[in-house]
Design an enzyme around this catalytic site. Sequence first.
Site, PDB file in Angstrom:
ATOM      1  N   ASP A  46     102.936  95.343  67.787  1.00  0.00           N
ATOM      2  CA  ASP A  46     101.892  96.299  68.187  1.00  0.00           C
ATOM      3  C   ASP A  46     100.781  96.423  67.141  1.00  0.00           C
ATOM      4  O   ASP A  46     100.055  97.409  67.110  1.00  0.00           O
ATOM      5  CB  ASP A  46     102.507  97.667  68.503  1.00  0.00           C
ATOM      6  CG  ASP A  46     103.250  98.233  67.312  1.00  0.00           C
ATOM      7  OD1 ASP A  46     103.428  97.502  66.313  1.00  0.00           O
ATOM      8  OD2 ASP A  46     103.650  99.419  67.375  1.00  0.00           O
ATOM      9  N   HIS A 250      88.705  72.368  54.033  1.00  0.00           N
ATOM     10  CA  HIS A 250      88.953  73.704  54.581  1.00  0.00           C
ATOM     11  C   HIS A 250      90.174  74.364  53.934  1.00  0.00           C
ATOM     12  O   HIS A 250      90.958  75.046  54.600  1.00  0.00           O
ATOM     13  CB  HIS A 250      89.115  73.635  56.105  1.00  0.00           C
ATOM     14  CG  HIS A 250      87.839  73.302  56.798  1.00  0.00           C
ATOM     15  ND1 HIS A 250      87.779  72.763  58.062  1.00  0.00           N
ATOM     16  CD2 HIS A 250      86.554  73.413  56.401  1.00  0.00           C
ATOM     17  CE1 HIS A 250      86.525  72.557  58.397  1.00  0.00           C
ATOM     18  NE2 HIS A 250      85.761  72.946  57.406  1.00  0.00           N
ATOM     19  N   ASP A 267      84.016  78.854  48.170  1.00  0.00           N
ATOM     20  CA  ASP A 267      83.137  78.929  49.338  1.00  0.00           C
ATOM     21  C   ASP A 267      83.468  80.262  50.001  1.00  0.00           C
ATOM     22  O   ASP A 267      84.510  80.410  50.634  1.00  0.00           O
ATOM     23  CB  ASP A 267      83.427  77.742  50.262  1.00  0.00           C
ATOM     24  CG  ASP A 267      82.490  77.688  51.464  1.00  0.00           C
ATOM     25  OD1 ASP A 267      81.809  78.692  51.740  1.00  0.00           O
ATOM     26  OD2 ASP A 267      82.453  76.630  52.118  1.00  0.00           O
ATOM     27  N   ASP A 278      76.912  82.522  53.526  1.00  0.00           N
ATOM     28  CA  ASP A 278      77.821  81.377  53.366  1.00  0.00           C
ATOM     29  C   ASP A 278      77.408  80.654  52.088  1.00  0.00           C
ATOM     30  O   ASP A 278      76.414  79.928  52.084  1.00  0.00           O
ATOM     31  CB  ASP A 278      77.672  80.480  54.608  1.00  0.00           C
ATOM     32  CG  ASP A 278      78.609  79.289  54.591  1.00  0.00           C
ATOM     33  OD1 ASP A 278      79.465  79.204  53.686  1.00  0.00           O
ATOM     34  OD2 ASP A 278      78.485  78.435  55.489  1.00  0.00           O
ATOM     35  N   HIS A 357      81.050  65.261  55.143  1.00  0.00           N
ATOM     36  CA  HIS A 357      80.569  66.282  56.088  1.00  0.00           C
ATOM     37  C   HIS A 357      79.051  66.292  56.122  1.00  0.00           C
ATOM     38  O   HIS A 357      78.406  65.593  55.356  1.00  0.00           O
ATOM     39  CB  HIS A 357      81.137  67.667  55.752  1.00  0.00           C
ATOM     40  CG  HIS A 357      80.781  68.192  54.388  1.00  0.00           C
ATOM     41  ND1 HIS A 357      79.552  68.716  54.089  1.00  0.00           N
ATOM     42  CD2 HIS A 357      81.510  68.286  53.248  1.00  0.00           C
ATOM     43  CE1 HIS A 357      79.545  69.113  52.825  1.00  0.00           C
ATOM     44  NE2 HIS A 357      80.723  68.861  52.275  1.00  0.00           N
ATOM     45  N   HIS A 361      74.336  73.723  58.517  1.00  0.00           N
ATOM     46  CA  HIS A 361      74.496  74.218  59.890  1.00  0.00           C
ATOM     47  C   HIS A 361      73.624  75.449  60.029  1.00  0.00           C
ATOM     48  O   HIS A 361      73.216  76.053  59.027  1.00  0.00           O
ATOM     49  CB  HIS A 361      75.975  74.548  60.175  1.00  0.00           C
ATOM     50  CG  HIS A 361      76.619  75.391  59.109  1.00  0.00           C
ATOM     51  ND1 HIS A 361      76.496  76.757  59.063  1.00  0.00           N
ATOM     52  CD2 HIS A 361      77.362  75.057  58.017  1.00  0.00           C
ATOM     53  CE1 HIS A 361      77.153  77.220  58.010  1.00  0.00           C
ATOM     54  NE2 HIS A 361      77.681  76.207  57.343  1.00  0.00           N
ATOM     55  N   HIS A 368      78.914  79.445  61.614  1.00  0.00           N
ATOM     56  CA  HIS A 368      78.363  78.223  62.212  1.00  0.00           C
ATOM     57  C   HIS A 368      77.635  78.713  63.449  1.00  0.00           C
ATOM     58  O   HIS A 368      78.212  78.825  64.521  1.00  0.00           O
ATOM     59  CB  HIS A 368      79.479  77.224  62.553  1.00  0.00           C
ATOM     60  CG  HIS A 368      80.177  76.717  61.332  1.00  0.00           C
ATOM     61  ND1 HIS A 368      81.402  76.113  61.355  1.00  0.00           N
ATOM     62  CD2 HIS A 368      79.816  76.723  60.025  1.00  0.00           C
ATOM     63  CE1 HIS A 368      81.765  75.774  60.123  1.00  0.00           C
ATOM     64  NE2 HIS A 368      80.819  76.143  59.306  1.00  0.00           N
ATOM     65  N   GLU A 391      74.281  72.320  51.930  1.00  0.00           N
ATOM     66  CA  GLU A 391      75.569  72.300  51.226  1.00  0.00           C
ATOM     67  C   GLU A 391      76.147  70.906  51.005  1.00  0.00           C
ATOM     68  O   GLU A 391      77.233  70.606  51.484  1.00  0.00           O
ATOM     69  CB  GLU A 391      76.578  73.169  51.977  1.00  0.00           C
ATOM     70  CG  GLU A 391      76.688  72.883  53.481  1.00  0.00           C
ATOM     71  CD  GLU A 391      77.782  73.714  54.142  1.00  0.00           C
ATOM     72  OE1 GLU A 391      78.921  73.687  53.644  1.00  0.00           O
ATOM     73  OE2 GLU A 391      77.495  74.379  55.146  1.00  0.00           O
ATOM     74  N   TYR A 395      83.534  64.684  46.921  1.00  0.00           N
ATOM     75  CA  TYR A 395      84.979  64.935  46.862  1.00  0.00           C
ATOM     76  C   TYR A 395      85.669  63.614  46.536  1.00  0.00           C
ATOM     77  O   TYR A 395      85.756  62.734  47.403  1.00  0.00           O
ATOM     78  CB  TYR A 395      85.472  65.501  48.198  1.00  0.00           C
ATOM     79  CG  TYR A 395      84.564  66.607  48.728  1.00  0.00           C
ATOM     80  CD1 TYR A 395      84.754  67.931  48.332  1.00  0.00           C
ATOM     81  CD2 TYR A 395      83.487  66.306  49.558  1.00  0.00           C
ATOM     82  CE1 TYR A 395      83.900  68.924  48.779  1.00  0.00           C
ATOM     83  CE2 TYR A 395      82.626  67.300  50.015  1.00  0.00           C
ATOM     84  CZ  TYR A 395      82.841  68.601  49.621  1.00  0.00           C
ATOM     85  OH  TYR A 395      81.981  69.593  50.051  1.00  0.00           O
ATOM     86  N   ARG A 413      81.038  71.269  45.688  1.00  0.00           N
ATOM     87  CA  ARG A 413      80.056  71.574  46.748  1.00  0.00           C
ATOM     88  C   ARG A 413      79.144  72.668  46.209  1.00  0.00           C
ATOM     89  O   ARG A 413      79.607  73.553  45.466  1.00  0.00           O
ATOM     90  CB  ARG A 413      80.761  72.017  48.043  1.00  0.00           C
ATOM     91  CG  ARG A 413      79.789  72.361  49.159  1.00  0.00           C
ATOM     92  CD  ARG A 413      80.427  72.446  50.561  1.00  0.00           C
ATOM     93  NE  ARG A 413      81.445  73.466  50.700  1.00  0.00           N
ATOM     94  CZ  ARG A 413      82.743  73.233  50.751  1.00  0.00           C
ATOM     95  NH1 ARG A 413      83.201  71.992  50.663  1.00  0.00           N
ATOM     96  NH2 ARG A 413      83.608  74.232  50.883  1.00  0.00           N
ATOM     97  N   GLU A 415      76.297  75.298  47.870  1.00  0.00           N
ATOM     98  CA  GLU A 415      75.785  75.729  49.181  1.00  0.00           C
ATOM     99  C   GLU A 415      74.928  76.970  49.050  1.00  0.00           C
ATOM    100  O   GLU A 415      75.343  77.974  48.463  1.00  0.00           O
ATOM    101  CB  GLU A 415      76.979  76.034  50.112  1.00  0.00           C
ATOM    102  CG  GLU A 415      76.570  76.621  51.445  1.00  0.00           C
ATOM    103  CD  GLU A 415      77.741  76.782  52.410  1.00  0.00           C
ATOM    104  OE1 GLU A 415      78.881  77.012  51.941  1.00  0.00           O
ATOM    105  OE2 GLU A 415      77.518  76.677  53.620  1.00  0.00           O
TER     106      GLU A 415
END
Length: 447
Positions: A46, A250, A267, A278, A357, A361, A368, A391, A395, A413, A415
């Site tokens: 619940d 991710h 990130d 972001d 990547h 975006h 996104h 961004e 890697y 990265r 960004e």
Amino acid sequence: MAKSIIKKEAFNLKEYQSRQRNFIQLIGEGNIAVVSSASIAKRNRDVEYPFRQDSDFFYLTGFDEPDTIAVFVPSREQGEYILFCRESDEKMALWTGANAGLDDAQKVYGAYDAFPIDDLRDILPGLMENKNRLYFPMGVNPDFDRQLMDWSQEVRDRSRAGVSAPAEFISTDHLLHEMRLIKSADEIKRMKKAAKISVEAHIRAMKNCKAGLYEYQVEAEIRHEFMSKGALFEAYPAIVGGGKNGCVLHYTQNDAKLNDGDLLLIDAGCEWQKYASDITRTFPVNGVFNEEQKALYQLVLDAQRAAIEVVKPGNHWNQPHDAAVAVLTEGLLTLGLLKGKLEKLIKEQAYKPYYMHRTGHWLGMDVHDVGDYKVDNEWRLLEPGMVLTVEPGLYIQPTATEVAEKWRGIGIRIEDDVLVTKKGHEVLTQALPKEVNEIEQLMAQHG
Ligand code: GLY
Ligand code: MN
Ligand code: MN
């Protein structure tokens, strides 16, 4: 009348009325649009997940409750915007807090008519009679889609009584998402606030980072800053990846120990009044970049600067990506991670094992965000009011045995959030340091 529960500063009626007018005009006379709110989702037994309104629904209504349906009927004499919502309920007010109710739906949120959600079944089919097109957000809520189909059929079954049912079902996506793609002054204000809080959170993380901490302890610094500034939700789950975890695009486990000598990739961005930020920064756990880290970091930073440089009206969506790829490939060649001729390497996408990547975006109510990237199969041209991320990253997987060992396990990265302006662009997250020396200085002051 129930006491209004909305925070005045968060709700700008004029802004919503202007969106509703534009939307109604796009739907056109003789047609109808039905847009539903998000529902509450169960987490376990619940216990519920915190409620997050559907972005399309909120964009049109500013109404922040589940079990609500907005109906737009262009040129309807008694009013073009109708809300079906929960009635105000004293028992619910006691247990979970007050809801707006029918009075506020009209007086505060500007609906011309407001009806209890339980009456939807009796009223909506009537509103659909003799309409040509039925617009709704197809596929978002399959149960509701089916319900609309059933009610359309009911109307169709009454054709001998002289009524007709909508002959065309059309998704609201295209209309609404084109509207959402170009941000208004009010939206930009909220996005700047989201960006500001996230910048402060990243600075706090840099100041408090040290070897021996766990990734989640640095994440806690980020969340502390968000919440203490009133941004109660993250725009997406934070990625806090030390060392090789920075190579997992991710990564959200955030439970490893931070090692002296590793980089940390964060990130993270907050949501402020339904608008996302972001940001990614990558910095050394111990405050000082080693030689290989610095070389790759500077390369990603150069690629990011080159990409941001071409964000301006008239340039197309993919130009920042092309610019980033050109700089990254050339740099990988110079550093000896790639071998061959630059043009050929770019053409053959030789950078892909290390940069897999895209460079950004759209950003808005969703991290996104909505909006087409191509129009008529061509990359879309940038226009003032669009907001995007820039961004690029590199890697070098721990398993990349084709490169010298010293490069392996480095993930980077950088960004930022960028608004397209009439003259070019504005970096909404500009205040967050990203030069090597700026980061080292900031960390040295607090080490
Ligand atoms: N944080 C998600 C992204 O950068 O796209
Ligand atoms: Mn991000
Ligand atoms: Mn992003």
